[in-house]
Design a protein around this motif. Structure first.
Motif, short mmCIF file in Angstrom:
data_model
loop_
_atom_site.label_atom_id
_atom_site.label_comp_id
_atom_site.label_asym_id
_atom_site.label_seq_id
_atom_site.Cartn_x
_atom_site.Cartn_y
_atom_site.Cartn_z
N LEU A 150 73.15 48.64 10.91
CA LEU A 150 71.85 49.29 10.73
C LEU A 150 70.74 48.26 10.54
CD1 LEU A 150 72.87 52.26 8.37
CD2 LEU A 150 72.21 52.40 10.79
N ASP A 151 71.06 47.19 9.80
CA ASP A 151 70.07 46.12 9.57
C ASP A 151 69.72 45.41 10.88
OD1 ASP A 151 70.02 46.70 6.89
OD2 ASP A 151 71.37 45.05 6.31
N ILE A 152 70.73 45.21 11.73
CA ILE A 152 70.47 44.56 13.03
C ILE A 152 69.57 45.43 13.89
CG2 ILE A 152 71.55 43.84 15.20
CD1 ILE A 152 74.02 43.00 13.53
N ALA A 153 69.85 46.74 13.90
CA ALA A 153 69.02 47.67 14.67
C ALA A 153 67.57 47.66 14.17
CB ALA A 153 69.60 49.08 14.60
N GLU A 154 67.41 47.62 12.83
CA GLU A 154 66.07 47.61 12.25
C GLU A 154 65.34 46.30 12.59
OE1 GLU A 154 62.63 48.54 10.37
OE2 GLU A 154 64.30 49.86 10.93
N LEU A 155 66.07 45.18 12.59
CA LEU A 155 65.45 43.91 12.96
C LEU A 155 64.93 43.96 14.39
CD1 LEU A 155 64.78 40.95 12.38
CD2 LEU A 155 67.11 40.34 13.05
N GLY A 156 65.68 44.62 15.28
CA GLY A 156 65.21 44.79 16.65
C GLY A 156 63.90 45.56 16.70
N ARG A 157 63.81 46.63 15.91
CA ARG A 157 62.57 47.42 15.88
C ARG A 157 61.40 46.61 15.31
NH1 ARG A 157 66.38 51.61 14.86
NH2 ARG A 157 66.39 51.18 12.62
N GLU A 158 61.66 45.84 14.26
CA GLU A 158 60.60 45.05 13.62
C GLU A 158 60.02 44.00 14.57
OE1 GLU A 158 62.21 43.19 10.18
OE2 GLU A 158 62.51 45.07 9.07
N THR A 159 60.86 43.46 15.43
CA THR A 159 60.44 42.36 16.31
C THR A 159 60.16 42.81 17.75
OG1 THR A 159 62.76 41.83 16.77
CG2 THR A 159 61.70 40.64 14.96
N SER A 160 60.21 44.14 17.98
CA SER A 160 60.03 44.70 19.33
C SER A 160 61.04 44.13 20.31
CB SER A 160 58.60 44.43 19.84
OG SER A 160 57.65 45.03 18.98
N THR A 161 62.27 43.94 19.81
CA THR A 161 63.38 43.46 20.64
C THR A 161 64.30 44.62 20.97
OG1 THR A 161 63.32 41.27 19.60
CG2 THR A 161 65.35 41.88 20.75
N THR A 162 64.54 44.84 22.24
CA THR A 162 65.42 45.92 22.66
C THR A 162 66.85 45.39 22.78
OG1 THR A 162 63.64 47.00 23.89
CG2 THR A 162 65.91 47.62 24.46
N TRP A 163 67.74 45.85 21.91
CA TRP A 163 69.16 45.49 22.01
C TRP A 163 69.82 46.41 23.03
CZ3 TRP A 163 69.11 41.09 19.90
CH2 TRP A 163 68.61 40.82 18.64
N THR A 164 70.32 45.86 24.12
CA THR A 164 71.05 46.69 25.08
C THR A 164 72.33 47.22 24.46
OG1 THR A 164 70.15 45.40 26.92
CG2 THR A 164 72.14 46.68 27.37
N GLU A 165 72.97 46.43 23.61
CA GLU A 165 74.16 46.83 22.87
C GLU A 165 74.16 46.12 21.51
OE1 GLU A 165 76.46 48.97 23.77
OE2 GLU A 165 76.24 49.17 25.95
#
Length: 317
Positions: A150-165
């Protein structure tokens, strides 16, 4: 659902795929161990010391349907020396040239400023597919892993980074390593085999040998010393005149440090520490090259080499 006759990404099934994957992360997040696990052989050193990796080593994963070229880069960090700046430049250049960047976040550690700095820099690379890996899951329980994802997903949102997986994985236990390989293959473009069967890396043998010696030298040393260590292999060849069934590989290498006091640490009292390094390195070299090794090891001082452009060039940086 994937339709019959299509591949994992919806393309035609049966087409060969090939491409480049870069593992990145803070120092000591499991990148090198994961590279070795996917390749199935030790090709990059895995010392517990931070900033162990200094060169981009390509590990090659061979499959009937694909070939993955794994690029293991130095850990991105805030540089304090010219060497640090050059290593960071190497990382960022690599990001823009690969098909997939996989960011490693160890599950036994909380996401911190170093992770945010790295992902913020990665967000500037626009056209590369990005995935996140929760590494070292063997060191964390189910609840901790779930929180970490969940923290990794939130970090993606904070930095506007789209995690494909976002994939939890343990290189040590092998958990989900095969699944990760399948996923990476699905993200590769259709393309030809890039390296011959049997090749595990395109790193020169001298570079692999120097890294294995450096790994042996790093173990058990003080925290400040790993950054000051460099190894150069001056000569490496099979000894002439040996029977064909009893080959011997001669390797002559120099361990470089920045100060005389560090030289004393490496050599140790009555050369005991240097002998330990030689014994450990020789075992690793013999295992990698498949022949007995005679290792001639010397320690030299290259004063403040991390800050000296001329010395950096001499040492291969």
């Amino acid at each position: 659902m994937i339709e019959s006759g299509t591949g994992a990404d919806g393309g035609p099934a049966g087409e060969f795929r090939s491409g480049f994957v870069c593992f990145v992360g803070r120092p000591n997040t499991g990148k090198s161990t994961l590279t070795n696990a996917l390749v199935g052989s030790k090709i990059v050193i895995t010392s517990s010391r931070p900033q162990t990796t200094r060169t981009v080593v390509r590990g090659i994963v061979h499959r009937p349907d694909a070939q993955l070229i794994l690029v293991d880069t130095p850990g991105l960090h805030r540089p304090r020396t010219l060497l640090g700046e050059r290593l960071n430049d190497l990382v960022k250049t690599t990001w823009a040239e690969v098909d997939v960047v996989a960011v490693c976040f160890p599950a036994d550690e909380k996401i911190g400023p170093g992770d945010r700095f790295l992902v913020g820099e990665l967000a500037k690379v626009r056209h590369t597919t990005k995935i996140a890996l929760a590494t070292k899951t063997d060191l964390a329980g189910p609840e901790r892993i779930a929180e970490h994802l969940l923290d990794i997903a939130e970090l993606g949102r904070e930095t506007s980074t789209t995690w494909t997986e976002i994939v939890p994985v343990s290189a040590v236990s092998g958990d989900q390593v095969g699944l990760l390989a399948d996923l990476l293959v699905g993200l590769m473009p259709v393309g030809p085999q890039l390296y011959p069967d049997g090749d595990l890396t395109d790193a020169p043998e001298e570079v692999i040998a120097a890294d294995l010696v450096r790994e042996a030298a790093l173990e058990g040393l003080h925290d400040e010393l790993p950054h000051s260590l460099a190894v150069v292999v001056d000569e490496m060849e099979l000894r002439e005149g040996r029977p064909e069934d009893k080959p011997l590989l001669d390797i002559h290498a120099n361990v470089y440090v920045e100060r005389d006091s560090q030289k004393g640490i490496i050599i140790g009292r009555k050369a005991a520490r240097l002998k330990e390094i030689g014994t450990s390195a020789r075992a690793q070299l013999t295992a990698f090259f498949g022949v007995p090794v005679h290792l001639d090891l010397h320690v030299k001082v290259a004063k403040d080499w991390q800050r000296d452009p001329r010395q950096l060039r001499k040492l291969g940086f």
